[in-house]
Design a protein around this motif. Structure first.
Motif, PDB file in Angstrom:
ATOM      1  N   GLU A 103      -3.719   1.636   0.910  1.00 22.67           N
ATOM      2  CA  GLU A 103      -4.818   1.739   0.316  1.00 22.67           C
ATOM      3  C   GLU A 103      -4.834   2.452  -1.155  1.00 22.67           C
ATOM      4  O   GLU A 103      -5.705   1.938  -2.087  1.00 22.67           O
ATOM      5  N   GLN A 104      -4.005   3.372  -1.287  1.00 21.33           N
ATOM      6  CA  GLN A 104      -4.172   4.168  -2.600  1.00 21.33           C
ATOM      7  C   GLN A 104      -3.460   3.110  -3.826  1.00 21.33           C
ATOM      8  O   GLN A 104      -4.256   3.280  -4.717  1.00 21.33           O
ATOM      9  N   LEU A 144      -6.296   1.058  -4.601  1.00 23.97           N
ATOM     10  CA  LEU A 144      -7.291   1.684  -5.491  1.00 23.97           C
ATOM     11  C   LEU A 144      -7.050   1.754  -6.877  1.00 23.97           C
ATOM     12  O   LEU A 144      -7.963   1.909  -7.749  1.00 23.97           O
ATOM     13  N   ASP A 155     -12.448  -0.133   4.825  1.00 24.76           N
ATOM     14  CA  ASP A 155     -12.329   1.221   4.147  1.00 24.76           C
ATOM     15  C   ASP A 155     -13.335   1.212   2.892  1.00 24.76           C
ATOM     16  O   ASP A 155     -13.485   0.560   2.231  1.00 24.76           O
ATOM     17  N   ASN A 156     -14.045   2.309   3.056  1.00 25.80           N
ATOM     18  CA  ASN A 156     -15.349   2.499   2.307  1.00 25.80           C
ATOM     19  C   ASN A 156     -14.940   2.606   0.796  1.00 25.80           C
ATOM     20  O   ASN A 156     -15.502   2.205  -0.191  1.00 25.80           O
ATOM     21  N   GLU A 157     -13.838   3.332   0.378  1.00 25.61           N
ATOM     22  CA  GLU A 157     -13.315   3.312  -1.127  1.00 25.61           C
ATOM     23  C   GLU A 157     -13.157   2.210  -1.642  1.00 25.61           C
ATOM     24  O   GLU A 157     -13.439   1.810  -2.770  1.00 25.61           O
ATOM     25  N   LEU A 158     -12.369   1.232  -0.806  1.00 29.87           N
ATOM     26  CA  LEU A 158     -11.945   0.098  -1.200  1.00 29.87           C
ATOM     27  C   LEU A 158     -13.178  -1.137  -1.491  1.00 29.87           C
ATOM     28  O   LEU A 158     -13.199  -1.821  -2.253  1.00 29.87           O
ATOM     29  N   GLU A 204     -16.138   0.017  -2.152  1.00 28.81           N
ATOM     30  CA  GLU A 204     -16.717   0.365  -3.566  1.00 28.81           C
ATOM     31  C   GLU A 204     -15.827  -0.053  -4.716  1.00 28.81           C
ATOM     32  O   GLU A 204     -16.461  -0.662  -5.669  1.00 28.81           O
ATOM     33  N   ARG A 205     -14.587  -0.066  -4.451  1.00 31.31           N
ATOM     34  CA  ARG A 205     -14.022  -0.538  -5.609  1.00 31.31           C
ATOM     35  C   ARG A 205     -14.020  -2.116  -5.846  1.00 31.31           C
ATOM     36  O   ARG A 205     -14.161  -2.458  -7.027  1.00 31.31           O
ATOM     37  N   ARG A 257     -23.154  -0.416   4.427  1.00 31.25           N
ATOM     38  CA  ARG A 257     -22.154   0.278   3.510  1.00 31.25           C
ATOM     39  C   ARG A 257     -21.299  -0.416   2.728  1.00 31.25           C
ATOM     40  O   ARG A 257     -20.529  -0.072   1.795  1.00 31.25           O
TER      41      ARG A 257
END
Length: 876
Positions: free
Chosen positions: A397-398, A401, A425-428, A430-431, A459
């Motif tokens: 995941e990192q 990102l 994954d919420n961050e992904l 968004e990305r 979300r």
């Protein structure tokens, strides 16, 4: 059967051909004649041992091997006798009969003319040759085969003939066919404009080679190998019993390409070296593929055999190389294998990419960042995506990102476990919203379609936005149904965005039908309100929709219009089909909408005029003034349908005493306003309601300034006459402004002799004339009038008359001008005494319609006096 032709050269009143078994082409014979002579001038009493020369002829038909003897039998010093053996060039290149030729040339006696006969040579068997003693061959072979190709001279070689024999034997066919050498030369030798490839010379001849363009080699000095293959080729040429630079296997491997240059030797040496390393160093595969891709190999069986060794080396790379180096290896070998049918090796590379992506995900992104013009890396993306999907979190995941947008999109477009991880994954998520907006359309669509079935929660809106923005009507309907099935439209924000997209693609009718036929609820009303936006198609649906009550429809219309931005509002009211209907359906108490409609500068001109006409009866005087102040300027600058004068008169009348006459003049007449628009505006100014007209009359100087700024008198007669009437009225109320107007316009008017400006002259010229007559000083605004001299009025009269008589102006306007100047006799006398004056006076008499009865009588009486009294010629 191999045949050789013989030529004998020697001294006979100069060096020349003595006998020949063959007749050569002229250019070929010239080369043999020249190279059969001694190679450089001999010093007195200098002697040399017989030497060999070998060279191709220009035509390419024959190759020559010659021996030259010093001829002591003739009285002249420095003469030689040469026996040249000519052999078919193709035979020489493929299987050179070197030993039989040397036997033919091995004689202690000078050759004679009887030797010039055609000879059948023996078939040559492979013979072993002795080594060359005390010869350091490294520098010579490096110069010939491992460095930039240049001619080479070797000084003091221990046995030049044996060296030459080994070299000629070791060469491969095409190089041998073109190679030229001489085992003895006292100066540089050339053939076909180029230096011989190799010459041997004694050290005392070094001075003759001071300008030598090639390499100079000391045949007896010790040397250090400069190249990694130097020892190999020295062994092959000068140590092995049978000299050979390329083995039969290497020649077969290179095929015809071996003939192209000495680079073929380096390719063959490198190939063997890399094959030997491949089992120990997987990266040797890259060099082997470079050779394959160079096009130097012809033996396809060697390439096919290489495939399996490449696959084995690739399989070992994961265990023998650090991760970063292994990724570099994957990228390099994938590029170099492209275009070759190597399924086993390609499978090994794909498996290596999958393994590395799972264990070292950062290297996958680094690889995908590299330029990939031919798509070799792109072919590995499915395997990389599989590996990343199986990799351990949160490392994967990192890495994602931090990856560039296009790389993430290419990976997501593969679907599978990796795409599911991103959706969760919420961050992904968004990305992904940023990614899908940044990448090109085709890639974004592909990635979006893989991600879309996983987007069912609000979300996930960032990623859904760009995907929804690319859906067509069928895709919107399918997704709306899917959202309903997934969670009964629980994702309100996703649903709202989807409805907005439906509007963009013309799919709202179907969406509204679904909503309006569903059970009534607050949710349904909310979605229905969302489905009607301030755009023409939606409002037209609302105006025509019979399934809604009139009150609901009207209330919804007001809400829609109040929600509209200026662009949407203008688009609605300018639409021919619905604009009038909207205005008629707006309730009287929604005055804000009516005023807003009238204040829309962005409306098409004709639509704007319709709104103005509709709104004015519905608003109070203050709002009327506000609207008129906003729209008058636009109306003055543009044409529009209908009664333009009535609209302008209404607007000018509303502004009334608060009208800025100068602003109106500048706005409606300045440069850039079309002539027909300026015509209309002047007529409107002249016909304006009295209060507004008075404000315009007070600004005649601004009118004049604006007309002057147009740089051309391009108005129609009716407009010029209307302007003149404004000027006439200004004489009573705004004299100073009129004086200034005259100063701005008179020079241009007097030059506009093909334009209908005579009434303007009648209005303005008398102002200037009277100003000049009553004082020594005149207004600053008259300083550009051309007839301001010591007798200003006289000059002015002359300019005036000359202008009228040479123009298309109405003759009667000259009489009107003279009458207003109060100097009829002098001005008309000037006419009478001009060329064609009598005829022009008659024209004046017939064109007095602009003057009143009393003024006409005065003009006619003055003309009669001029005709009867010659005194009028003085002081004209």
């Amino acid at each position: 059967m191999i045949y050789a032709e013989i030529q004998i050269h020697g001294y006979r009143k100069g060096h020349q051909l003595l006998a020949s078994s063959v007749v050569l082409a002229k250019d070929d014979q010239a080369v043999v004649d020249r190279l059969s002579d001694v190679a450089g001038p001999l010093r007195p009493k200098e002697q040399f041992t017989p030497y060999l020369s070998a060279y191709p002829l220009p035509s390419g038909t024959y190759y020559v091997i010659a021996r030259t003897w010093q001829d002591m039998t003739v009285p002249r010093a420095g003469c030689v006798r040469t026996k040249s053996v000519l052999i078919n060039a193709q035979v020489w290149s493929r299987r050179p009969p070197i030993i039989p030729i040397l036997r033919l040339l091995d004689s202690a006696q000078l050759p004679t003319e009887t030797d010039a006969v055609r000879i059948e040579l023996e078939e040559q068997l492979e013979e072993r040759l002795p080594p060359v003693p005390n010869f350091r061959a490294s520098e010579l072979l490096e110069a010939l085969f491992l460095e930039e190709v240049k001619p080479v001279v070797v000084f003091d070689a221990p046995d030049p003939e044996l060296i030459a024999l080994r070299l000629l034997t070791a060469l491969w066919p095409d190089i041998r066919r073109r190679f030229a050498l001489s085992t003895f030369a006292l100066a540089p030798r050339k053939i076909g404009g180029r230096d011989l490839d190799l010459v041997f010379s004694p050290s005392n001849a070094k001075a003759k080679f001071s300008d030598w363009p090639g390499r100079r080699v000391d045949g007896r000095s010790s040397q250090i190998d400069r190249h990694r293959w130097t020892g190999t080729i020295v062994r092959r040429v000068f140590e092995e019993p049978v000299p050979r630079l390329l083995s039969d296997r290497e020649i077969d491997l290179l095929g015809d390409r071996a003939a192209e240059s000495v680079a073929a030797l380096r390719i063959a040496l490198l190939w063997d070296e890399l094959l030997d390393k491949l089992d120990r160093a997987p990266t040797a595969a890259l060099g082997l593929l470079d050779i394959v891709n160079s096009g130097m190999l012809s033996d396809t069986s060697s390439v096919e055999t290489l495939e399996f060794r490449l696959a084995e080396a690739t399989s070992r790379a994961a265990g023998s190389l650090p991760p970063n180096e292994a990724w570099d290896f994957v990228g390099a070998i994938a590029r170099k294998m492209q275009g070759h049918d190597m399924p086993a090796a390609r499978t090994a590379v794909e498996q290596l990419a999958t393994h590395l992506a799972e264990c070292a995900p950062g290297g996958a992104v680094s690889l995908l960042r590299q330029p990939d013009l031919k798509g070799a890396i792109d072919e590995l993306i499915p395997n990389i995506a599989i590996g990343l999907g199986n990799g351990a979190g949160p490392r994967v995941e990192q890495v994602l990102l931090e990856a560039p947008s296009d790389i993430i999109a290419r990976l997501v477009s593969q679907g599978g476990a990796l795409t599911s991880r991103i959706a969760a994954d919420n961050e992904l998520i968004e990305r992904m919203g940023v990614v899908l907006a940044e990448v090109d359309r085709a890639l974004g669509d592909k990635a979006g379609m893989m991600l879309l079935p996983l987007l069912v929660e609000d979300r996930q809106l960032p990623a859904a936005m760009p995907i929804f923005g690319r859906l067509d009507l069928q895709g919107i309907a399918a997704e709306l149904r899917w959202l309903g099935e997934a969670n009964d439209f629980h994702a309100k924000r996703l649903t709202a965005v989807l409805i907005d997209r439906a509007r963009e693609v013309g799919g709202l009718p179907a969406v509204r039908d679904v909503l309006i036929l569903s059970d009534a609820s607050a949710r349904r009303d909310e979605l229905l309100a969302r489905a009607v936006e301030p755009i023409c198609s939606d409002v037209l649906w609302l105006l025509d929709e019979k399934r809604l009550s009139e009150a609901t429809s009207a209330a919804l219309l007001v809400r829609v219009l109040r929600r509209a931005d200026d662009r949407q509002f203008a688009a609605l009211l300018s639409d021919w089909e619905i604009g009038e209907r909207i205005v008629s359906r707006i309730p009287d108490d929604a005055v804000d909408l009516l005023v807003r409609a009238a204040m829309q500068d962005g409306l098409p001109m004709n639509a704007h005029i319709r709104v103005i006409r509709s709104v004015m009866p519905k608003v109070d005087d203050a709002r009327k003034f506000e609207i008129a102040g906003r729209v008058t300027g636009r109306c003055l600058r543009n044409r529009f349908d209908g009664d333009e004068s009535a609209v302008l008169s209404m607007l000018l009348g509303i502004l009334g005493a608060r009208l800025d006459g100068g602003w109106a003049a500048r706005t409606g007449l300045e440069r850039g306003i079309d002539a027909d628009v300026a015509d209309r505006n002047l007529i409107a100014f002249e016909n304006a309601p009295s209060v507004a007209r008075k404000r315009i009359v007070g600004a005649v100087d601004e009118i004049a300034r604006a007309l002057h700024g147009r740089h051309v008198m391009d108005l129609a007669e009716v407009a010029n006459d209307a302007c003149a009437r404004l000027m006439f009225d200004a004489e009573k109320t705004s004299l100073m402004a009129l004086v200034n107007a005259a100063g701005w316009l008179m020079p241009s008017l007097l030059r506009a002799r093909r334009q209908p400006v005579s009434l303007m002259i009648a209005a303005l010229f008398p102002i200037i004339y009277r100003e000049m007559a009553k004082a020594d000083d005149v207004s600053d605004y008259l300083r550009y009038v051309p007839f301001l001299d010591w007798d200003r009025c006289k000059t002015a009269r002359r300019e005036l008359v000359d202008a009228f008589m040479s123009s298309s102006w109405k003759a009667g306007d000259l009489a009107l001008t003279a009458y207003r100047c109060g100097d009829v006799a002098k001005i008309l006398s000037r006419v009478a005494w001009s060329y064609g004056g009598e005829k022009y006076l008659a024209r004046i008499e017939n064109d007095l319609g602009r003057l009143d009865h009393e003024s006409q009588r005065f003009i006619k009486r003055t003309i009669a006096e001029i005709r009867s009294d010659s005194r009028h010629k003085f002081n004209l």
